[in-house]
Write an enzyme that holds these catalytic residues in place. Sequence first.
Site, mmCIF file in Angstrom:
data_model
loop_
_atom_site.group_PDB
_atom_site.id
_atom_site.type_symbol
_atom_site.label_atom_id
_atom_site.label_comp_id
_atom_site.label_asym_id
_atom_site.label_seq_id
_atom_site.Cartn_x
_atom_site.Cartn_y
_atom_site.Cartn_z
ATOM 1 N N SER A 1 40.212 47.733 42.002
ATOM 2 C CA SER A 1 41.117 48.028 41.256
ATOM 3 C C SER A 1 40.849 48.810 40.320
ATOM 4 O O SER A 1 39.952 48.242 39.824
ATOM 5 C CB SER A 1 42.235 47.055 40.350
ATOM 6 O OG SER A 1 43.007 47.725 39.735
ATOM 7 N N TYR B 1 44.492 39.592 36.278
ATOM 8 C CA TYR B 1 44.479 40.379 37.366
ATOM 9 C C TYR B 1 43.060 41.661 36.498
ATOM 10 O O TYR B 1 42.153 41.368 38.539
ATOM 11 C CB TYR B 1 45.653 41.212 37.430
ATOM 12 C CG TYR B 1 45.847 42.391 38.384
ATOM 13 C CD1 TYR B 1 45.924 42.264 39.397
ATOM 14 C CD2 TYR B 1 45.049 43.501 38.461
ATOM 15 C CE1 TYR B 1 46.036 42.463 40.462
ATOM 16 C CE2 TYR B 1 45.586 44.795 39.449
ATOM 17 C CZ TYR B 1 45.598 44.249 40.086
ATOM 18 O OH TYR B 1 45.624 45.515 41.687
#
Length: 247
Positions: A142, A156
């Site tokens: 990501s 995350y």
Amino acid sequence: MAIALVTGASRGIGKATALQLAREGYTVAVNYHHNINAATDVIRQIVDAGGKAFAVRADISDEAQVLAMFNSLDREGEPLTALVNNAGILFEQSTIENLSAERINRVLATNVTGYFLCCREAVKRMSFKHGGKGGAIVNVSSAASRLGAPGEYVDYAASKGAVDSLTTGLSLEVAAQGIRVNCVRPGLIYTDIHASGGEPGRVDRVKSLLPMQRGGQPEEVAQAIVWLLSEKASYVTGSFIELAGGK
Ligand code: NAD
């Protein structure tokens, strides 16, 4: 014919990738966690378009389930030559003061341990060292691994940082064994992952900060994954493709 395993392939980026890989001629192993109906729908779409696919259930954070999934691939009679480590979780926004150990462990178990386990089992099957035909792995990281997201989800972001390091380290470890390992780093992509929380209007706020002034579609990420797995990327390993609208 060869098998491509896509984790978390019943929706979002995984689904778009499964559909495109089937068009490239792979037999696609559609991994799903809970939703058999969604996985079956992906398979139906592939078969209707003339492709081949089958469903494999596993929680990728559970070692026994990952082993059972890979053992079931071995019974298909085609070699596994492609793995897309895509399944991931993102919880609602939280500052670090409010992060529970349980949440941190769940994020790491799926986004990191799950990727490691699938890489390990794929390498055992692809590596020249073990009599395999070689292959390619793409890890879905990501943009959050580079950019963070202040006050939102440092758990995350950190898990995706581990995915980046896994990609670099493993690409070096298995390069001489016929396996390429690469990574895509999507930014804001319109999928259900954003349904899990966040302040109202968050997606629009993030979009407005992007140089391209728009989020991406799952198919735009899938195209890069398919290219990285293909022979067109035969000299590419340890690489990162940013799919983040210029961020
Ligand atoms: P999504 O929520 O639509 O899809 C995630 C899939 O992973 C789901 O099918 C879910 O069932 C599956 N999954 C979750 N935990 C699992 C487990 N333990 N075992 C097996 N499957 C599991 O989200 P998406 O946006 O398509 O996300 C795909 C990947 O892309 C994720 O790794 C995510 O972190 C990454 N990503 C997404 C975005 C975005 O904006 N959508 C941005 C950057 C990175």
